[in-house]
Design a protein around this motif. Structure first.
Motif, PDB file in Angstrom:
ATOM      1  N   SER A  49       0.788  -1.131   0.039  1.00 44.81           N
ATOM      2  CA  SER A  49      -0.028   0.041  -0.183  1.00 44.81           C
ATOM      3  C   SER A  49       0.779   1.092  -0.037  1.00 44.81           C
ATOM      4  N   SER A  50       0.172   2.288  -0.644  1.00 41.99           N
ATOM      5  CA  SER A  50       1.030   3.558  -0.635  1.00 41.99           C
ATOM      6  C   SER A  50      -0.137   4.755  -0.340  1.00 41.99           C
ATOM      7  N   ILE A  86      -0.661   8.810  -1.272  1.00 43.84           N
ATOM      8  CA  ILE A  86      -0.076   9.816  -1.970  1.00 43.84           C
ATOM      9  C   ILE A  86      -0.686  11.158  -1.890  1.00 43.84           C
ATOM     10  N   GLU A 117       4.571  11.091  -1.391  1.00 47.90           N
ATOM     11  CA  GLU A 117       4.252   9.762  -1.499  1.00 47.90           C
ATOM     12  C   GLU A 117       4.989   8.883  -0.176  1.00 47.90           C
ATOM     13  N   VAL A 145       5.603   5.230   0.993  1.00 50.37           N
ATOM     14  CA  VAL A 145       5.876   4.211   0.306  1.00 50.37           C
ATOM     15  C   VAL A 145       6.408   2.980   1.459  1.00 50.37           C
ATOM     16  N   GLN A 182       9.574   3.232   4.305  1.00 49.23           N
ATOM     17  CA  GLN A 182       9.963   4.625   4.806  1.00 49.23           C
ATOM     18  C   GLN A 182       9.185   4.938   5.945  1.00 49.23           C
ATOM     19  N   GLU A 233      -4.129   3.438  -1.878  1.00 51.37           N
ATOM     20  CA  GLU A 233      -4.017   2.340  -2.924  1.00 51.37           C
ATOM     21  C   GLU A 233      -4.409   3.168  -4.447  1.00 51.37           C
ATOM     22  N   ILE A 275      -0.016   1.412   6.637  1.00 52.40           N
ATOM     23  CA  ILE A 275       0.309   2.728   6.843  1.00 52.40           C
ATOM     24  C   ILE A 275       0.254   3.278   8.058  1.00 52.40           C
ATOM     25  N   ALA A 333       4.820   1.440   6.056  1.00 51.36           N
ATOM     26  CA  ALA A 333       4.954   2.972   5.935  1.00 51.36           C
ATOM     27  C   ALA A 333       4.554   3.758   7.205  1.00 51.36           C
TER      28      ALA A 333
END
Length: 256
Positions: A2-3, A5, A25, A27, A30, A63, A160, A192
């Protein structure tokens, strides 16, 4: 994986611009630190990124889908937020409260399984609350309540993490324990994290990336190695800063 943004994100509160055209972003792998002076709008930005409030302009994608179009239950399976303050008003046990982290993953009438119970017990142990399982949350100290809120977030297992001052009310030992747990989630489990912090040295110790809010919409984002320096911190906090070399890297102190 998952990210999260932010695309050209404009966020404000009470007529004060927090960020303008923010592109960011998050990711897997991180660990971001969110830094800025008191009242600059860190909490407001985190709430916007979590889909709890709407931006003035721009989009938050989870997502690759606009977060405001996703059901809250779907969001909660992917994204977990630790709010700035933890206050328990209604009576419940520590174990029952930790188990609430599993609710996004259960059906509407489904009860927690033995595996869910084990995850909750493991999280309680991880935040040094073992032996508190049957205790009422209304009798916890501020630091204990904070650690329990983090335990419930760990039980949620989001991809996240958005953390608003997770070390608030904690002594040094438990600050390190919580930050170690987040670091482990990021590095070993490829999650993340974005964490609002007042202690710049915790950011220097743990964070791979930094987002700075300067006020009037100005922001800077990038690797911690590029942003955590005397010049940028003096601009950020509007006070003299001294840098000190330690065995674990550069740390920062208020200047004279």
């Amino acid at each position: 994986m998952s990210s999260l943004i932010c695309q050209s994100l404009d966020v404000s509160i009470a007529g004060k611009t927090i960020c303008s055209k923010l592109n960011l972003e998050l990711v897997p792998g991180q660990f971001w630190g969110l830094l800025g002076s008191n009242g600059i709008g860190k909490t407001t930005l985190l709430k916007c990124m979590a889909g709890l409030t709407a931006p003035d302009a721009g989009t938050v994608l989870l997502e690759n889908q606009p977060i405001d179009k996703l059901p809250r239950r779907v969001i909660a399976r992917l994204l977990g937020m630790l709010q700035q303050h933890t206050v328990y008003v209604f009576d419940a046990s520590v174990l029952e409260t930790a188990l609430t982290g599993r609710h996004p993953h259960l059906g509407y009438w489904e009860r927690e399984s033995a595996d869910d119970q084990q995850k909750a017990l493991a999280a309680i142990r991880a935040v040094d609350l073992e032996g508190f399982e049957a205790r009422s949350v209304t009798g916890l100290s501020g630091g204990e309540a904070r650690r329990l809120a983090f335990a419930a977030l760990m039980v949620q297992e989001p991809a996240i993490f958005l953390l608003d001052e997770p070390t608030n009310h904690l002594d040094m030992k438990h600050q390190i324990r919580i930050m170690n747990r987040v670091e482990k989630q990021v590095n070993e489990h490829q999650r993340a994290a974005l964490t609002a912090l007042h202690d710049v040295n915790l950011a220097a110790r743990y964070c791979s990336h930094i987002l700075m809010l300067f006020g009037d919409g100005e922001w800077r984002a990038g690797p911690a190695t590029e942003l955590l320096n005397q010049r940028m911190l003096e601009k950020l906090y509007q006070c003299p800063v001294e840098s000190v070399r330690t065995s674990t890297g550069t740390r920062f102190l208020p200047g004279g």
